[in-house]
Scaffold this motif. Sequence first.
Motif, PDB file in Angstrom:
ATOM      1  N   ALA A 125       0.832  -1.203   0.000  1.00  0.00           N
ATOM      2  CA  ALA A 125       0.000   0.000   0.000  1.00  0.00           C
ATOM      3  C   ALA A 125       0.869   1.257   0.000  1.00  0.00           C
ATOM      4  O   ALA A 125       1.939   1.300   0.610  1.00  0.00           O
ATOM      5  CB  ALA A 125      -0.918  -0.008   1.214  1.00  0.00           C
ATOM      6  N   ARG A 139      -2.414   9.677   0.243  1.00  0.00           N
ATOM      7  CA  ARG A 139      -2.179   9.187  -1.113  1.00  0.00           C
ATOM      8  C   ARG A 139      -2.527  10.260  -2.145  1.00  0.00           C
ATOM      9  O   ARG A 139      -3.506  10.984  -1.974  1.00  0.00           O
ATOM     10  CB  ARG A 139      -3.031   7.945  -1.355  1.00  0.00           C
ATOM     11  CG  ARG A 139      -2.741   6.801  -0.396  1.00  0.00           C
ATOM     12  CD  ARG A 139      -3.787   5.718  -0.492  1.00  0.00           C
ATOM     13  NE  ARG A 139      -3.536   4.631   0.446  1.00  0.00           N
ATOM     14  CZ  ARG A 139      -4.406   3.672   0.717  1.00  0.00           C
ATOM     15  NH1 ARG A 139      -5.594   3.676   0.125  1.00  0.00           N
ATOM     16  NH2 ARG A 139      -4.115   2.722   1.580  1.00  0.00           N
ATOM     17  N   GLY A 160      -8.014   3.319  -3.426  1.00  0.00           N
ATOM     18  CA  GLY A 160      -8.442   2.463  -2.322  1.00  0.00           C
ATOM     19  C   GLY A 160      -9.913   2.174  -2.226  1.00  0.00           C
ATOM     20  O   GLY A 160     -10.336   1.430  -1.344  1.00  0.00           O
ATOM     21  N   ALA A 179     -11.788   4.349   1.510  1.00  0.00           N
ATOM     22  CA  ALA A 179     -10.466   4.955   1.692  1.00  0.00           C
ATOM     23  C   ALA A 179     -10.445   6.433   1.340  1.00  0.00           C
ATOM     24  O   ALA A 179      -9.375   6.971   1.048  1.00  0.00           O
ATOM     25  CB  ALA A 179      -9.442   4.203   0.854  1.00  0.00           C
ATOM     26  N   GLU A 196      -6.437  -3.412   4.023  1.00  0.00           N
ATOM     27  CA  GLU A 196      -7.338  -3.223   2.885  1.00  0.00           C
ATOM     28  C   GLU A 196      -8.764  -2.964   3.348  1.00  0.00           C
ATOM     29  O   GLU A 196      -9.503  -2.193   2.727  1.00  0.00           O
ATOM     30  CB  GLU A 196      -7.286  -4.461   1.993  1.00  0.00           C
ATOM     31  CG  GLU A 196      -8.181  -4.380   0.759  1.00  0.00           C
ATOM     32  CD  GLU A 196      -8.095  -5.640  -0.078  1.00  0.00           C
ATOM     33  OE1 GLU A 196      -8.907  -5.777  -1.014  1.00  0.00           O
ATOM     34  OE2 GLU A 196      -7.225  -6.484   0.194  1.00  0.00           O
ATOM     35  N   ASP A 232      -9.542  -1.585   6.255  1.00  0.00           N
ATOM     36  CA  ASP A 232      -9.527  -0.416   7.141  1.00  0.00           C
ATOM     37  C   ASP A 232      -9.537  -0.752   8.626  1.00  0.00           C
ATOM     38  O   ASP A 232      -9.964   0.059   9.447  1.00  0.00           O
ATOM     39  CB  ASP A 232     -10.688   0.535   6.814  1.00  0.00           C
ATOM     40  CG  ASP A 232     -10.523   1.169   5.449  1.00  0.00           C
ATOM     41  OD1 ASP A 232      -9.413   1.635   5.151  1.00  0.00           O
ATOM     42  OD2 ASP A 232     -11.493   1.182   4.671  1.00  0.00           O
TER      43      ASP A 232
END
Length: 783
Positions: A150, A155, A198, A202, A756, A758
């Motif tokens: 990740a 991001r 994501g 995300a 992935e 959370d």
Amino acid sequence: MTPAAIADALGGARRDGAGYVALCPCHADTHPSLALHLGDDGRLLWHCRAGCPQDAIRDALAGRGLLNGREHVPAPRRAPRAATAPTAASAPIPEGEPDMTDTRMGAPSDSWCYRSAEGMPLYYVARYQTPAGKSIRPWTRDGSHWRQRAYPAPRPLYGLDRLAARPDAPVLIAEGERCADAAHVALGAEWVCITWAGGAAAVRKSDWTPLRGRRVLVWPDRDDPGRRAAEDIRRILPGADVLDVPGDDGWDIADLLDAEGAEAVRRYVAECARVAAPARVDAARIAVMSDDADGWPEPAPLPSGLLPVATFSADLLPDPLRTWVADIAERTQCPPEYPAVGALVALGSVLGRRLAVRPKLRDDWHEFANLWGVVIGPPGVLKSPALAEALRPLRKLEAIAYEQHEHELGAWRADREAARIHRDAARDNARKAARKGMQFDAAALVLDDEADEPQPRRYVVNDCTPEALGVVLARNPNGVLAYRDELAGLLASMDREGMEGARQFYLSAYSAKEPYTFDRITRGRTRIEACCVSLLGSSQPAVISRYIRDAVTHAGGDGLLSRFSLLVWPDMPAQWRDVDRWPESAAREQVHALFERLDRLSPAAMGAEGEAEHVPYLRYDDAARELFLEWRTALEGRLRDPSSTEHPAFIVHLAKYRKLVPALALLFHVAEVGSGAIAEPSVLRALAWAELLESHARRAYGAIAQANADGARALLAKLRAGKLASPFVLRDAYRAAWAGLTDPEHVRHAAEMLAEYDYLRAEAIQTGGRPRVQYTLSPRALE
């Protein structure tokens, strides 16, 4: 204002040496990254460890009234303590797209490159198709290499280069890279189309600051996660507006584009934009998510449950086996697939190399009926008793063979003793003749070697080395059945270093066509004209799932796992009832008679050809051949389809059905018809089995994700119980040697799945050498 007061106003404040760190106001900060302290001259110094520009920080602080008008100078840069989103200047990426082929999932079906505003690649997102469904994986740079890992938060957005190229264009935020590209195709002349990394859960992990001052519309997917993601974006970007998505539930912009075309998308967005008239996002009002529970996304449920399997029908079995298998299943209260698979593997082992099938009219391609099967189920569902009942006819044949062997051995010993007496007498006569200078019979002085001792016919072996099994096969050229109650132990042993020879031996024994020679110092040379082994066993779901995952990842390339084409993982009966009655004796005797008939089978009486070639065979009749060709044409198309979304390991498994279907058709024909060409009903039944078994194989290969989920649950339980401190690195978890979490790879898969979904947040930590990943538990994971 003092650094402490500014940090308190920004949120997330904590001491950091002589100063403080707080949430940076210039990006969607979820970990305090803005360092604040006073210089030697008493002036305020600041620095964002995520790389935000100094003037942007000054403007943001001034906009919040946190500066007092004194001269402000940026703090000198120092080595960051945690890896952050690399920029074009700080983290150049090697040229060329990385090879994103995954050892478990194969090549991606799609991939997308996240670029900086200057157009330099930052990281990639790849989409894979697995038996369990789609899997989205990020690829980030680790030094000069790419790793499936990740990207650290915050991001970058997907489409930063598009934003930079058109600073005045309105922005449409779609959900997912595929939708952003679809929107770009339809709207690229009027809008800048972007997305975030994501998925729906995300949103808070991305840096939304590049949208300061832009007009923004959000086009979510038409489902609950899409609507929640849109609301998160609206809270982060005050002034953004959310479209009411047209179409059916689950639709997205790509679906509308496919269904109605680009013009329909343009009309719809234009109408919505005219009605909504989105305002510009206020730079000073971009929401900042705090590090408490409200700043974390809601964890999504971990995957649970198995893929469905087709329903078993008694009509799948030939008439002689039907009542017997149903009787075993009822008396043991187990799924009928267990005794059915055991019966077919056992029956095929008796037929062995006596008779083959040639599916083509003129070709010499042939297959034997030795098959490999495994039954999967949790402990206590009576797998072993069901298989023991299915193997009863073989045990009876073996008992008869041992009884016959006792008679043969007794006669051999008597003959040998008589021969020894004759030899001793011949020796006495020879001595007398030699003393007199007379001729004598030298041949009478030699006794046959001990190797002439008769050996019993073997039908089943349980636990023996490949070398010992080779000796058994050399004496039993028709083949044997190798039965292991817990099959995963045998398979795992062949994955160990130094066991390559055993693995190769079993691979050869599957086809029943290949010769094999053992050369050992102690045993000498053992030559097998053609190895023929049927293999049968059982396994628990957790054990076989781990083996499948490891085999697909590491050792599955040679196809050992895929040879278990008779693999069943049925659902357990919902109800149990006590069945206390005698077995169906007539059905049992009928099956025993069938096994004895195949054990004494005469290929000539079956109408077989090819006895002169030592491989007697039957062919299909015209209708059966046409049906088989239709099925195989479709199968070969699936195996060769370059656009296939199937997992490569699953494709290899399906390829073994080239043997499965002809072998089953031969078995069904011999069991019911007895002689002549193989007819259409036998092929139809074999194809029905192939359809059933494909659904079970999908469940087994799809359980790889389930095994990762089981590890994720185990790791989460340790975190919730406080037995593993947060934050942690993988070594902290697997060194504890908790059940299911002892293997570093398994722990990594578990942690990546929790991130992935959370439950965890992954961050790359700079250590002065190779970066390592640190995981932090979400406060929401404790709720």
